[in-house]
Design a protein around this motif. Structure first.
Motif, short mmCIF file in Angstrom:
data_model
loop_
_atom_site.label_atom_id
_atom_site.label_comp_id
_atom_site.label_asym_id
_atom_site.label_seq_id
_atom_site.Cartn_x
_atom_site.Cartn_y
_atom_site.Cartn_z
N SER A 133 6.93 -35.85 58.89
CA SER A 133 7.77 -34.71 58.49
C SER A 133 9.23 -34.92 58.93
N LEU A 134 9.42 -35.36 60.17
CA LEU A 134 10.76 -35.56 60.71
C LEU A 134 11.49 -36.70 60.00
N GLU A 137 13.60 -35.61 57.11
CA GLU A 137 14.85 -34.95 57.49
C GLU A 137 15.96 -35.97 57.78
N TYR A 138 15.57 -37.17 58.22
CA TYR A 138 16.56 -38.21 58.54
C TYR A 138 16.73 -39.22 57.40
N GLU A 139 16.19 -38.87 56.23
CA GLU A 139 16.34 -39.67 55.01
C GLU A 139 15.74 -41.07 55.13
N GLN A 142 9.85 -41.84 53.37
CA GLN A 142 8.68 -41.11 53.84
C GLN A 142 7.37 -41.76 53.38
N PRO A 335 12.15 -34.64 68.49
CA PRO A 335 13.45 -34.41 67.83
C PRO A 335 14.64 -34.85 68.67
N LYS A 339 17.05 -38.15 67.73
CA LYS A 339 18.49 -37.99 67.54
C LYS A 339 19.26 -38.94 68.44
#
Length: 355
Positions: A133-134, A137-139, A142, A335, A339
């Motif tokens: 899933s994460l 979000e970071y492109e 997937q 998360p 990051k």
């Protein structure tokens, strides 16, 4: 609309029945983790017969609840004291898991044509659904991330039961009709526990919430009642979980692995070796036996490892407790860790390009 609903219902019922059927046969034949592995084969077989099969996530939560109820019925108050004494070893294991993920991601990035973000999310050995899933979000890609994590879990679930069965010697799990019997008086209790669990997971959703709430609720209700565990309930849950994992290993997964080539196989072996290595370290840091240590800390799915512990006759309540702590810690830390590491790596790659 009615036709689609009927087709979905038919596929759902027939798939869940097939998972239970093959799982029960392998269980009767004393195959290591027979319920779970039987479900895996059922999922792969069903997907080969019916290419586009989607099983609602509801059934995964039901399966987790079934297993959680059985674990809660086996729990006692001393478990919580045991878990507090394992906080430091769990912390050490988590640090090793994240460090190994960084090293593996750099290796995968160098030997394949994957971008670093995708390589990074493929390499984090733990919390598969959260990582996938994460990654979106970071492109990251997937599809590739999902392929790696599906393959990782499938590979470990197939290998670990046989490894530990060999390590522990012949495990005699005698088949009796009691293994397939649930007293009629248990059905209202099961219904109440399932209903209460789903009420709570709807109100407070988080990773493995179905497993956690069902364990706690069944433990609370069983404290004054002293009920016996229900092996069939856990077996059905294991078969369904195995089946749902098997369904995810489809033709597109194989195609993705082929594109990456032999590196994918080597990578999966490395992930397994790292998982076993973490289990060995955890074994030396705790008073637990090796099998319990490995299943408690290896990042390969909390419910799946609990299922194997149930088959091996190990302390599945302790395995569940440690795996849940590992999973929740990963969920909260991932998360921030992601990051930070992607920011640091971006700077390293930019500096390398300038040279």
């Amino acid at each position: 609309m009615k036709k689609i609903f009927n087709q979905f219902t038919y596929h759902t019922i027939s798939f869940l029945f097939l998972a239970i059927l093959i799982g029960s046969i392998l269980f009767i034949l004393s195959v290591p983790a027979g319920w779970l592995i039987g479900g895996l084969f059922a999922g792969i077989l069903y997907h080969m017969l019916f290419k586009k099969v989607k099983i609602d996530k509801l059934y995964l939560k039901i399966a987790q609840t079934f297993i959680g109820i059985n674990i809660g019925l086996m729990m006692n108050i001393t478990l919580f004291k045991s878990l507090t004494s394992l906080i430091l070893p769990i912390t050490v294991a988590l640090v090793i898991i994240f460090i190994s993920g960084i090293l593996l991601s750099k290796l995968l990035y160098k030997v394949t044509n994957l971008d670093y973000k995708t390589a990074f999310f493929c390499s984090i050995p733990g919390g598969a659904s959260e990582v996938i899933s994460l990654s979106g979000e970071y492109e990251a890609d997937q599809r590739v991330v999902a392929t790696f994590h599906t393959s990782r879990i499938l590979f470990i679930v197939l290998f670990v039961p046989f490894l530990l069965s060999f390590y522990n010697g012949d495990i005699d799990v005698p088949f009796t009709l009691d293994s397939f019997y649930i007293p009629l008086t248990f059905f209202p209790i099961i219904g109440i526990l399932v209903g209460a669990t789903f009420f709570l997971i709807k109100k407070y959703p988080f990773p493995a919430s179905a497993l956690i709430f069902s364990i706690l609720l069944s433990f609370i209700i069983n404290y004054p009642l002293h009920l016996e565990p229900i092996p069939l309930l856990a077996g059905v849950g294991q078969a369904w979980i195995g089946g749902i994992i098997g369904l995810q290993f489809d033709r597109s997964t194989l195609e993705q692995l082929k594109k990456i080539g032999g590196v994918a196989i080597i990578f999966l072996v490395l992930l397994l070796a790292i998982g076993i290595g973490i289990g060995i370290i955890f074994y030396f840091l705790t008073p637990l036996d090796f099998s319990t240590s490995l299943l408690s800390i290896i990042p390969a799915g909390a419910v799946e490892m609990v299922s194997i512990a149930l088959f091996l006759g190990l302390d599945s309540t302790l395995v569940a407790g440690v795996q849940i702590l590992r999973l929740l810690s990963t969920y909260f830390l991932l998360p921030f860790f992601t990051k930070w590491i992607l920011h640091q790596t971006k700077k390293d790659i930019r500096n390398a390009d300038q040279r």
